[in-house]
Write an enzyme that holds these catalytic residues in place. Structure first.
Site, PDB file in Angstrom:
ATOM      1  N   LYS A 157     -30.678  36.566 -59.183  1.00 33.38           N
ATOM      2  CA  LYS A 157     -31.581  36.338 -60.322  1.00 33.38           C
ATOM      3  C   LYS A 157     -32.692  35.431 -59.844  1.00 33.38           C
ATOM      4  O   LYS A 157     -32.522  34.659 -58.906  1.00 33.38           O
ATOM      5  CB  LYS A 157     -30.826  35.650 -61.473  1.00 33.38           C
ATOM      6  CG  LYS A 157     -31.483  35.820 -62.823  1.00 33.38           C
ATOM      7  CD  LYS A 157     -31.230  37.204 -63.367  1.00 33.38           C
ATOM      8  CE  LYS A 157     -31.433  37.319 -64.843  1.00 33.38           C
ATOM      9  NZ  LYS A 157     -30.703  38.463 -65.384  1.00 33.38           N
TER      10      LYS A 157
HETATM   11  N1  GLU Z   1     -32.287  41.357 -66.285  1.00 34.22           N
HETATM   12  C1  GLU Z   1     -31.365  42.397 -66.599  1.00 34.22           C
HETATM   13  C2  GLU Z   1     -29.954  41.847 -66.720  1.00 34.22           C
HETATM   14  O1  GLU Z   1     -29.769  40.675 -66.958  1.00 34.22           O
HETATM   15  C3  GLU Z   1     -31.475  43.599 -65.671  1.00 34.22           C
HETATM   16  C4  GLU Z   1     -31.245  43.331 -64.220  1.00 34.22           C
HETATM   17  C5  GLU Z   1     -31.570  44.508 -63.310  1.00 34.22           C
HETATM   18  O2  GLU Z   1     -31.960  45.545 -63.814  1.00 34.22           O
HETATM   19  O3  GLU Z   1     -31.434  44.340 -62.108  1.00 34.22           O
HETATM   20  O4  GLU Z   1     -28.988  42.557 -66.659  1.00 34.22           O
END
Ligand code: GLU
Length: 470
Positions: A157
Protein backbone atom coordinates in the site's frame (compact mmCIF):
# COMPACT_ATOMS: atom_id res chain seq x y z
CA UNK A 1 -10.53 21.47 -8.67
CA UNK A 2 -12.99 22.84 -6.15
CA UNK A 3 -12.47 21.70 -2.63
CA UNK A 4 -15.51 20.17 -0.90
CA UNK A 5 -16.46 21.86 2.31
CA UNK A 6 -14.99 20.51 5.53
CA UNK A 7 -16.89 17.70 7.23
CA UNK A 8 -20.09 19.23 8.51
CA UNK A 9 -22.02 16.59 10.39
CA UNK A 10 -25.62 17.79 10.31
CA UNK A 11 -26.66 18.27 13.91
CA UNK A 12 -24.55 16.69 16.58
CA UNK A 13 -26.07 15.53 19.81
CA UNK A 14 -24.16 16.43 23.00
CA UNK A 15 -22.84 12.88 23.34
CA UNK A 16 -21.10 13.23 19.97
CA UNK A 17 -20.01 16.82 20.21
CA UNK A 18 -16.26 16.13 20.36
CA UNK A 19 -14.53 17.32 17.20
CA UNK A 20 -13.70 14.59 14.72
CA UNK A 21 -10.12 13.28 14.83
CA UNK A 22 -9.56 13.41 11.10
CA UNK A 23 -11.28 15.09 8.18
CA UNK A 24 -12.75 12.65 5.67
CA UNK A 25 -11.76 12.39 2.03
CA UNK A 26 -14.36 13.26 -0.57
CA UNK A 27 -17.27 10.84 -0.15
CA UNK A 28 -16.13 9.80 3.30
CA UNK A 29 -17.13 11.29 6.62
CA UNK A 30 -14.50 12.19 9.20
CA UNK A 31 -13.21 9.31 11.28
CA UNK A 32 -15.33 8.68 14.33
CA UNK A 33 -14.19 10.18 17.57
CA UNK A 34 -16.65 8.67 20.03
CA UNK A 35 -16.33 5.53 22.09
CA UNK A 36 -13.89 6.75 24.73
CA UNK A 37 -10.38 5.41 25.18
CA UNK A 38 -10.30 1.72 24.19
CA UNK A 39 -8.32 -0.92 26.02
CA UNK A 40 -4.86 -1.73 24.70
CA UNK A 41 -5.06 -4.98 22.69
CA UNK A 42 -2.37 -7.32 24.02
CA UNK A 43 -0.30 -10.13 22.53
CA UNK A 44 3.22 -11.38 23.36
CA UNK A 45 4.24 -10.72 19.71
CA UNK A 46 3.60 -6.99 20.24
CA UNK A 47 6.10 -6.91 23.11
CA UNK A 48 8.62 -9.01 21.21
CA UNK A 49 8.50 -6.69 18.19
CA UNK A 50 8.20 -3.46 20.17
CA UNK A 51 4.83 -2.34 18.83
CA UNK A 52 3.41 1.09 19.67
CA UNK A 53 1.46 1.09 22.93
CA UNK A 54 -1.21 3.60 21.91
CA UNK A 55 -4.56 1.75 22.21
CA UNK A 56 -5.86 3.70 19.19
CA UNK A 57 -2.94 2.63 16.99
CA UNK A 58 -4.51 1.20 13.84
CA UNK A 59 -1.59 -1.08 13.03
CA UNK A 60 -1.66 -2.73 16.44
CA UNK A 61 -5.45 -3.14 16.23
CA UNK A 62 -5.34 -4.60 12.72
CA UNK A 63 -2.56 -7.08 13.39
CA UNK A 64 -4.30 -8.23 16.60
CA UNK A 65 -7.17 -9.73 14.55
CA UNK A 66 -4.68 -11.76 12.49
CA UNK A 67 -2.89 -12.95 15.64
CA UNK A 68 -6.19 -14.13 17.14
CA UNK A 69 -6.60 -16.40 14.12
CA UNK A 70 -2.91 -17.39 14.17
CA UNK A 71 -3.30 -18.50 17.80
CA UNK A 72 -6.34 -20.69 17.28
CA UNK A 73 -4.74 -22.43 14.31
CA UNK A 74 -1.37 -22.78 16.08
CA UNK A 75 0.54 -20.93 13.39
CA UNK A 76 4.29 -21.30 14.01
CA UNK A 77 5.97 -18.44 15.81
CA UNK A 78 8.23 -17.52 12.87
CA UNK A 79 5.21 -16.94 10.61
CA UNK A 80 3.55 -14.77 13.26
CA UNK A 81 6.55 -12.46 13.49
CA UNK A 82 7.11 -12.36 9.71
CA UNK A 83 3.48 -11.43 9.06
CA UNK A 84 3.27 -8.98 11.96
CA UNK A 85 5.71 -6.60 10.24
CA UNK A 86 6.05 -5.41 6.64
CA UNK A 87 9.14 -6.33 4.64
CA UNK A 88 9.86 -2.81 3.41
CA UNK A 89 8.69 0.62 4.55
CA UNK A 90 9.58 3.29 1.99
CA UNK A 91 9.14 6.99 2.69
CA UNK A 92 10.01 9.71 0.20
CA UNK A 93 9.94 13.51 0.39
CA UNK A 94 9.79 15.36 -2.90
CA UNK A 95 9.42 18.98 -4.03
CA UNK A 96 6.69 20.04 -6.48
CA UNK A 97 6.16 23.36 -8.22
CA UNK A 98 2.80 24.93 -7.31
CA UNK A 99 0.70 27.14 -9.61
CA UNK A 100 1.82 30.24 -7.67
CA UNK A 101 5.48 29.64 -8.61
CA UNK A 102 6.51 28.34 -5.14
CA UNK A 103 7.81 24.83 -4.39
CA UNK A 104 6.13 22.66 -1.76
CA UNK A 105 7.55 19.52 -0.22
CA UNK A 106 5.31 16.42 -0.16
CA UNK A 107 5.65 13.14 1.71
CA UNK A 108 4.90 9.82 0.01
CA UNK A 109 4.82 6.21 1.18
CA UNK A 110 5.04 2.71 -0.21
CA UNK A 111 4.88 -0.14 2.24
CA UNK A 112 5.57 -3.64 0.91
CA UNK A 113 4.16 -6.02 3.45
CA UNK A 114 4.66 -9.48 2.00
CA UNK A 115 5.39 -11.10 -1.38
CA UNK A 116 5.37 -14.80 -0.58
CA UNK A 117 2.34 -15.38 -2.84
CA UNK A 118 3.33 -13.01 -5.65
CA UNK A 119 4.24 -9.37 -6.39
CA UNK A 120 3.26 -6.75 -3.81
CA UNK A 121 -0.18 -5.35 -4.67
CA UNK A 122 -2.31 -2.57 -3.27
CA UNK A 123 -3.61 0.94 -3.70
CA UNK A 124 -2.27 4.45 -3.27
CA UNK A 125 -4.13 6.69 -0.86
CA UNK A 126 -4.13 10.43 -1.46
CA UNK A 127 -5.25 11.99 1.80
CA UNK A 128 -4.10 14.94 3.85
CA UNK A 129 -3.87 12.85 7.00
CA UNK A 130 -2.16 9.65 5.87
CA UNK A 131 0.56 8.29 8.16
CA UNK A 132 3.05 5.44 7.99
CA UNK A 133 1.08 3.27 10.42
CA UNK A 134 -2.11 3.69 8.36
CA UNK A 135 -0.25 2.60 5.24
CA UNK A 136 1.34 -0.34 7.10
CA UNK A 137 -2.12 -1.52 8.23
CA UNK A 138 -3.55 -1.23 4.75
CA UNK A 139 -0.57 -3.07 3.21
CA UNK A 140 -0.96 -5.84 5.79
CA UNK A 141 -4.67 -6.14 4.92
CA UNK A 142 -3.77 -6.49 1.23
CA UNK A 143 -1.59 -9.54 1.98
CA UNK A 144 -4.50 -11.14 3.82
CA UNK A 145 -7.09 -10.12 1.21
CA UNK A 146 -5.10 -11.41 -1.78
CA UNK A 147 -4.45 -14.68 0.00
CA UNK A 148 -8.09 -15.16 0.97
CA UNK A 149 -9.52 -14.36 -2.42
CA UNK A 150 -6.98 -16.50 -4.27
CA UNK A 151 -5.13 -14.01 -6.45
CA UNK A 152 -1.36 -14.52 -6.93
CA UNK A 153 -0.27 -11.33 -5.22
CA UNK A 154 1.21 -10.24 -1.92
CA UNK A 155 0.30 -7.07 -0.08
CA UNK A 156 1.42 -3.48 -0.42
CA UNK A 157 0.00 0.00 0.00
CA UNK A 158 1.17 3.54 -0.52
CA UNK A 159 0.06 7.07 -0.51
CA UNK A 160 0.81 10.75 -0.60
CA UNK A 161 0.04 13.12 2.24
CA UNK A 162 -2.04 15.47 0.10
CA UNK A 163 -5.64 16.64 -0.16
CA UNK A 164 -6.32 15.97 -3.86
CA UNK A 165 -9.39 18.23 -3.79
CA UNK A 166 -7.32 21.25 -2.82
CA UNK A 167 -5.05 21.21 -5.89
CA UNK A 168 -5.54 22.17 -9.53
CA UNK A 169 -5.34 19.40 -12.13
CA UNK A 170 -1.89 20.66 -13.14
CA UNK A 171 -0.59 20.58 -9.56
CA UNK A 172 -1.99 17.08 -9.01
CA UNK A 173 -0.36 15.85 -12.21
CA UNK A 174 3.03 17.21 -11.12
CA UNK A 175 2.61 15.75 -7.60
CA UNK A 176 1.64 12.31 -8.91
CA UNK A 177 4.36 12.20 -11.59
CA UNK A 178 7.06 13.36 -9.19
CA UNK A 179 5.96 10.79 -6.59
CA UNK A 180 6.11 8.09 -9.28
CA UNK A 181 9.64 9.14 -10.17
CA UNK A 182 10.61 8.96 -6.47
CA UNK A 183 9.42 5.34 -6.14
CA UNK A 184 9.90 4.14 -9.75
CA UNK A 185 12.84 1.90 -8.85
CA UNK A 186 10.81 0.29 -6.02
CA UNK A 187 7.78 -0.78 -8.11
CA UNK A 188 7.36 -2.81 -11.32
CA UNK A 189 4.89 -5.01 -13.24
CA UNK A 190 6.41 -8.16 -11.69
CA UNK A 191 7.46 -6.68 -8.37
CA UNK A 192 4.98 -4.18 -6.91
CA UNK A 193 1.76 -3.08 -8.62
CA UNK A 194 -0.11 -0.11 -7.13
CA UNK A 195 -3.78 0.81 -7.79
CA UNK A 196 -6.35 3.40 -6.69
CA UNK A 197 -7.51 3.82 -3.10
CA UNK A 198 -9.26 6.62 -1.20
CA UNK A 199 -8.62 9.95 -2.97
CA UNK A 200 -6.94 8.51 -6.07
CA UNK A 201 -8.59 7.71 -9.41
CA UNK A 202 -8.10 6.32 -12.92
CA UNK A 203 -6.55 9.58 -14.20
CA UNK A 204 -3.91 9.44 -11.46
CA UNK A 205 -3.18 5.82 -12.43
CA UNK A 206 -2.73 6.89 -16.08
CA UNK A 207 -0.16 9.52 -15.07
CA UNK A 208 1.67 6.93 -12.98
CA UNK A 209 1.69 4.37 -15.84
CA UNK A 210 2.90 7.01 -18.29
CA UNK A 211 5.66 8.29 -15.99
CA UNK A 212 6.81 4.76 -15.18
CA UNK A 213 6.84 3.78 -18.88
CA UNK A 214 8.87 6.88 -19.65
CA UNK A 215 11.42 6.20 -16.89
CA UNK A 216 11.70 2.44 -17.25
CA UNK A 217 13.64 0.66 -19.94
CA UNK A 218 11.16 -2.16 -20.39
CA UNK A 219 9.52 -0.72 -23.54
CA UNK A 220 7.58 -3.42 -25.39
CA UNK A 221 6.92 -5.42 -22.21
CA UNK A 222 3.64 -3.84 -21.14
CA UNK A 223 5.06 -1.33 -18.68
CA UNK A 224 1.47 -0.18 -18.03
CA UNK A 225 0.99 -3.45 -16.09
CA UNK A 226 2.92 -1.64 -13.31
CA UNK A 227 -0.40 -0.24 -12.11
CA UNK A 228 -4.10 -1.21 -12.19
CA UNK A 229 -7.28 0.83 -12.07
CA UNK A 230 -6.22 2.68 -15.23
CA UNK A 231 -8.73 4.22 -17.66
CA UNK A 232 -10.09 1.62 -20.09
CA UNK A 233 -8.54 3.61 -22.97
CA UNK A 234 -5.08 2.96 -21.48
CA UNK A 235 -5.15 -0.73 -20.52
CA UNK A 236 -7.76 -0.52 -17.78
CA UNK A 237 -10.27 -3.34 -17.28
CA UNK A 238 -13.98 -3.06 -17.84
CA UNK A 239 -15.73 -3.42 -14.50
CA UNK A 240 -12.73 -2.22 -12.42
CA UNK A 241 -14.38 1.03 -11.34
CA UNK A 242 -17.38 -0.71 -9.77
CA UNK A 243 -15.43 -3.82 -8.73
CA UNK A 244 -15.19 -3.24 -4.98
CA UNK A 245 -18.93 -2.47 -4.74
CA UNK A 246 -19.69 -5.47 -6.95
CA UNK A 247 -17.62 -7.66 -4.62
CA UNK A 248 -19.52 -6.36 -1.57
CA UNK A 249 -22.80 -7.30 -3.27
CA UNK A 250 -21.49 -10.72 -4.39
CA UNK A 251 -20.47 -11.37 -0.77
CA UNK A 252 -23.89 -10.34 0.52
CA UNK A 253 -25.69 -12.51 -2.03
CA UNK A 254 -23.57 -15.43 -0.83
CA UNK A 255 -23.78 -14.79 2.92
CA UNK A 256 -27.24 -13.27 3.54
CA UNK A 257 -29.37 -16.42 2.99
CA UNK A 258 -27.78 -18.24 5.95
CA UNK A 259 -28.47 -15.17 8.12
CA UNK A 260 -32.10 -15.37 6.98
CA UNK A 261 -32.15 -12.16 4.95
CA UNK A 262 -33.49 -11.96 1.40
CA UNK A 263 -31.58 -9.43 -0.70
CA UNK A 264 -34.81 -8.53 -2.48
CA UNK A 265 -36.53 -5.98 -0.29
CA UNK A 266 -33.67 -5.89 2.23
CA UNK A 267 -33.05 -2.45 3.72
CA UNK A 268 -29.55 -1.01 3.97
CA UNK A 269 -27.64 2.13 4.94
CA UNK A 270 -24.25 3.30 3.68
CA UNK A 271 -21.51 5.27 5.43
CA UNK A 272 -19.39 7.08 2.82
CA UNK A 273 -20.68 7.56 -0.72
CA UNK A 274 -17.46 7.58 -2.72
CA UNK A 275 -16.49 4.82 -5.14
CA UNK A 276 -17.22 1.84 -2.85
CA UNK A 277 -20.34 3.20 -1.15
CA UNK A 278 -22.01 4.53 -4.27
CA UNK A 279 -21.37 1.41 -6.36
CA UNK A 280 -22.51 -0.86 -3.54
CA UNK A 281 -25.68 1.25 -3.23
CA UNK A 282 -26.40 1.22 -6.95
CA UNK A 283 -25.79 -2.50 -7.44
CA UNK A 284 -27.73 -3.50 -4.32
CA UNK A 285 -30.65 -1.34 -5.47
CA UNK A 286 -30.54 -3.04 -8.89
CA UNK A 287 -30.80 -6.37 -7.04
CA UNK A 288 -34.02 -5.24 -5.36
CA UNK A 289 -32.68 -3.91 -2.03
CA UNK A 290 -33.66 -0.52 -0.65
CA UNK A 291 -31.22 2.20 0.50
CA UNK A 292 -32.73 3.94 3.54
CA UNK A 293 -29.94 6.19 4.86
CA UNK A 294 -26.55 7.54 3.76
CA UNK A 295 -23.94 9.65 5.53
CA UNK A 296 -20.82 11.28 4.10
CA UNK A 297 -18.56 14.27 4.89
CA UNK A 298 -21.39 16.70 3.99
CA UNK A 299 -24.08 15.23 6.27
CA UNK A 300 -26.61 12.43 6.66
CA UNK A 301 -29.86 11.77 4.79
CA UNK A 302 -32.74 9.32 5.18
CA UNK A 303 -35.88 8.22 3.38
CA UNK A 304 -37.85 5.21 4.61
CA UNK A 305 -39.41 4.80 1.17
CA UNK A 306 -35.91 4.39 -0.30
CA UNK A 307 -33.20 6.73 -1.63
CA UNK A 308 -32.49 6.36 -5.35
CA UNK A 309 -28.79 5.37 -5.35
CA UNK A 310 -28.31 6.20 -9.04
CA UNK A 311 -29.79 9.68 -8.64
CA UNK A 312 -27.74 10.23 -5.47
CA UNK A 313 -24.51 9.20 -7.25
CA UNK A 314 -25.22 11.82 -9.95
CA UNK A 315 -26.00 14.43 -7.29
CA UNK A 316 -22.70 13.68 -5.54
CA UNK A 317 -20.75 13.96 -8.81
CA UNK A 318 -22.24 17.43 -9.31
CA UNK A 319 -22.13 18.78 -5.76
CA UNK A 320 -19.41 16.78 -4.00
CA UNK A 321 -21.63 15.16 -1.35
CA UNK A 322 -25.03 13.87 -0.26
CA UNK A 323 -26.16 17.14 1.39
CA UNK A 324 -28.99 18.90 -0.44
CA UNK A 325 -30.24 15.74 -2.18
CA UNK A 326 -33.92 16.31 -2.89
CA UNK A 327 -35.02 12.67 -2.56
CA UNK A 328 -34.37 12.39 1.21
CA UNK A 329 -34.59 14.32 4.45
CA UNK A 330 -31.64 15.47 6.52
CA UNK A 331 -30.91 13.63 9.77
CA UNK A 332 -28.14 13.90 12.35
CA UNK A 333 -25.22 11.55 12.88
CA UNK A 334 -26.80 9.58 15.73
CA UNK A 335 -30.07 9.20 13.84
CA UNK A 336 -28.08 7.84 10.92
CA UNK A 337 -26.48 5.10 13.03
CA UNK A 338 -29.80 4.33 14.74
CA UNK A 339 -31.71 3.90 11.47
CA UNK A 340 -33.28 0.44 11.40
CA UNK A 341 -31.91 -1.55 8.47
CA UNK A 342 -30.98 -5.15 7.70
CA UNK A 343 -27.49 -4.34 6.42
CA UNK A 344 -25.14 -1.49 7.32
CA UNK A 345 -22.27 -0.86 4.89
CA UNK A 346 -19.35 1.18 6.26
CA UNK A 347 -17.60 2.30 3.05
CA UNK A 348 -15.50 5.20 4.31
CA UNK A 349 -12.28 5.25 6.34
CA UNK A 350 -10.78 3.07 9.07
CA UNK A 351 -11.80 3.00 12.74
CA UNK A 352 -15.23 4.58 12.18
CA UNK A 353 -17.23 1.98 14.11
CA UNK A 354 -16.01 2.33 17.67
CA UNK A 355 -17.92 1.22 20.77
CA UNK A 356 -20.22 4.25 20.53
CA UNK A 357 -21.35 3.64 16.96
CA UNK A 358 -21.57 -0.12 17.57
CA UNK A 359 -24.03 0.49 20.42
CA UNK A 360 -26.20 2.71 18.23
CA UNK A 361 -26.34 0.52 15.13
CA UNK A 362 -29.76 -0.98 14.46
CA UNK A 363 -28.93 -3.66 11.88
CA UNK A 364 -28.44 -7.41 11.56
CA UNK A 365 -25.30 -7.39 9.42
CA UNK A 366 -22.30 -5.08 8.98
CA UNK A 367 -20.78 -5.51 5.51
CA UNK A 368 -17.32 -3.92 5.64
CA UNK A 369 -16.84 -2.13 2.32
CA UNK A 370 -14.00 -0.03 3.77
CA UNK A 371 -10.72 -1.39 5.07
CA UNK A 372 -10.64 -1.84 8.87
CA UNK A 373 -13.75 0.25 9.62
CA UNK A 374 -14.48 -1.52 12.93
CA UNK A 375 -12.24 -1.17 15.98
CA UNK A 376 -11.69 -4.22 18.24
CA UNK A 377 -13.82 -2.53 20.94
CA UNK A 378 -16.56 -1.81 18.38
CA UNK A 379 -16.42 -5.40 17.22
CA UNK A 380 -16.86 -6.74 20.77
CA UNK A 381 -20.05 -4.67 21.13
CA UNK A 382 -21.38 -5.86 17.76
CA UNK A 383 -20.66 -9.46 18.68
CA UNK A 384 -22.35 -9.14 22.06
CA UNK A 385 -25.38 -7.66 20.33
CA UNK A 386 -25.55 -10.56 17.85
CA UNK A 387 -24.73 -8.41 14.82
CA UNK A 388 -22.86 -10.41 12.15
CA UNK A 389 -19.78 -8.72 10.65
CA UNK A 390 -18.73 -9.62 7.10
CA UNK A 391 -15.01 -8.78 7.37
CA UNK A 392 -13.29 -6.39 4.97
CA UNK A 393 -10.69 -8.86 3.73
CA UNK A 394 -13.58 -10.85 2.27
CA UNK A 395 -16.20 -8.19 1.63
CA UNK A 396 -14.08 -5.57 -0.15
CA UNK A 397 -11.73 -7.89 -2.05
CA UNK A 398 -13.54 -7.29 -5.35
CA UNK A 399 -11.32 -4.31 -6.21
CA UNK A 400 -8.04 -6.18 -6.05
CA UNK A 401 -9.56 -9.21 -7.76
CA UNK A 402 -10.49 -7.17 -10.84
CA UNK A 403 -7.08 -5.46 -10.57
CA UNK A 404 -5.63 -8.94 -10.99
CA UNK A 405 -7.79 -9.43 -14.11
CA UNK A 406 -6.55 -6.08 -15.43
CA UNK A 407 -2.94 -7.15 -14.88
CA UNK A 408 -3.59 -10.49 -16.64
CA UNK A 409 -5.21 -8.64 -19.58
CA UNK A 410 -2.19 -6.28 -19.83
CA UNK A 411 0.28 -9.15 -19.67
CA UNK A 412 -1.54 -11.18 -22.32
CA UNK A 413 -2.62 -8.23 -24.53
CA UNK A 414 -6.32 -9.03 -24.09
CA UNK A 415 -9.47 -7.07 -23.38
CA UNK A 416 -12.12 -9.08 -21.56
CA UNK A 417 -15.77 -8.15 -21.89
CA UNK A 418 -17.71 -7.01 -18.84
CA UNK A 419 -19.65 -10.24 -18.60
CA UNK A 420 -16.42 -12.23 -18.29
CA UNK A 421 -15.01 -9.83 -15.67
CA UNK A 422 -18.19 -10.05 -13.57
CA UNK A 423 -18.40 -13.83 -13.92
CA UNK A 424 -14.76 -14.37 -12.91
CA UNK A 425 -15.10 -11.93 -10.02
CA UNK A 426 -18.15 -13.76 -8.76
CA UNK A 427 -16.25 -17.08 -8.86
CA UNK A 428 -13.47 -15.65 -6.68
CA UNK A 429 -15.92 -14.05 -4.23
CA UNK A 430 -18.07 -17.20 -3.89
CA UNK A 431 -14.97 -19.36 -3.37
CA UNK A 432 -13.57 -16.98 -0.76
CA UNK A 433 -16.91 -16.85 1.09
CA UNK A 434 -16.99 -20.64 1.13
CA UNK A 435 -13.46 -20.81 2.53
CA UNK A 436 -14.48 -18.39 5.30
CA UNK A 437 -17.56 -20.44 6.16
CA UNK A 438 -15.48 -23.64 6.22
CA UNK A 439 -12.87 -22.01 8.48
CA UNK A 440 -15.63 -20.81 10.82
CA UNK A 441 -16.83 -24.39 11.20
CA UNK A 442 -13.31 -25.77 11.60
CA UNK A 443 -12.11 -23.26 14.19
CA UNK A 444 -15.51 -22.41 15.77
CA UNK A 445 -14.94 -18.67 15.64
CA UNK A 446 -16.48 -15.51 14.22
CA UNK A 447 -16.26 -14.60 10.54
CA UNK A 448 -13.34 -12.18 10.95
CA UNK A 449 -11.15 -14.74 12.68
CA UNK A 450 -12.28 -17.34 10.13
CA UNK A 451 -11.35 -15.05 7.22
CA UNK A 452 -7.87 -14.51 8.67
CA UNK A 453 -7.48 -18.23 9.33
CA UNK A 454 -8.40 -19.04 5.71
CA UNK A 455 -5.92 -16.41 4.47
CA UNK A 456 -3.20 -17.69 6.82
CA UNK A 457 -3.69 -21.30 5.73
CA UNK A 458 -2.71 -20.35 2.18
CA UNK A 459 0.30 -18.34 3.38
CA UNK A 460 1.39 -21.17 5.66
CA UNK A 461 1.18 -23.62 2.75
CA UNK A 462 3.43 -21.50 0.55
CA UNK A 463 5.96 -20.88 3.33
CA UNK A 464 6.07 -24.58 4.15
CA UNK A 465 7.25 -25.41 0.62
CA UNK A 466 9.37 -22.30 -0.01
CA UNK A 467 10.86 -22.27 3.49
CA UNK A 468 13.03 -19.33 4.55
CA UNK A 469 16.21 -18.14 2.87
CA UNK A 470 19.07 -18.90 3.53
N1 GLU B 1 -7.31 -0.06 -2.80
C1 GLU B 1 -8.08 -1.23 -3.05
C2 GLU B 1 -8.13 -2.12 -1.82
O1 GLU B 1 -7.93 -1.66 -0.72
C3 GLU B 1 -7.67 -1.97 -4.32
C4 GLU B 1 -6.25 -2.45 -4.37
C5 GLU B 1 -5.83 -2.99 -5.73
O2 GLU B 1 -6.64 -3.00 -6.63
O3 GLU B 1 -4.67 -3.36 -5.84
O4 GLU B 1 -8.44 -3.28 -1.89
Amino acid sequence: MASPSKPTPAKTTPAKAAPAKKGGAKGTPAKASSGGSPELVKHPIFDELGFQTDPNNLYRQTVSSMLAAADIMNLPHHLKIILAQPKNEIMVNFPVLMDDGEYRLFKGYRVQHNNALGPYKGGLRFHHDVHLDDVKSLAFLMTMKCSLVGVPFGGGKGGIKVDPYKHSKGEMERIVRRFTAAIAHQIGPDYDIPAPDVGSNAQHMAWIADTYSFLSEVGGHQPEAVITGKPVAYGGSLGREKATGQGVVDTLVEMLPEIGIDIKGCKFSVLGFGNVGSWTGRILQDRGAKMIAVMDHTGAIQNDAGIDAHALALHCQKTGGVAGFKGAGRIDKDEFYQTKVDVFVPAALEQMITEGEARMLNCKVVAEGANAPTTPAGERVLEARGIEVLPAILCNAGGVTVSYFEWVQNKTCQQWDLERVDRELNKHMVQAAKRVRDARKKYKCNLRTAAYAAALERLQAVYSVRSLFP
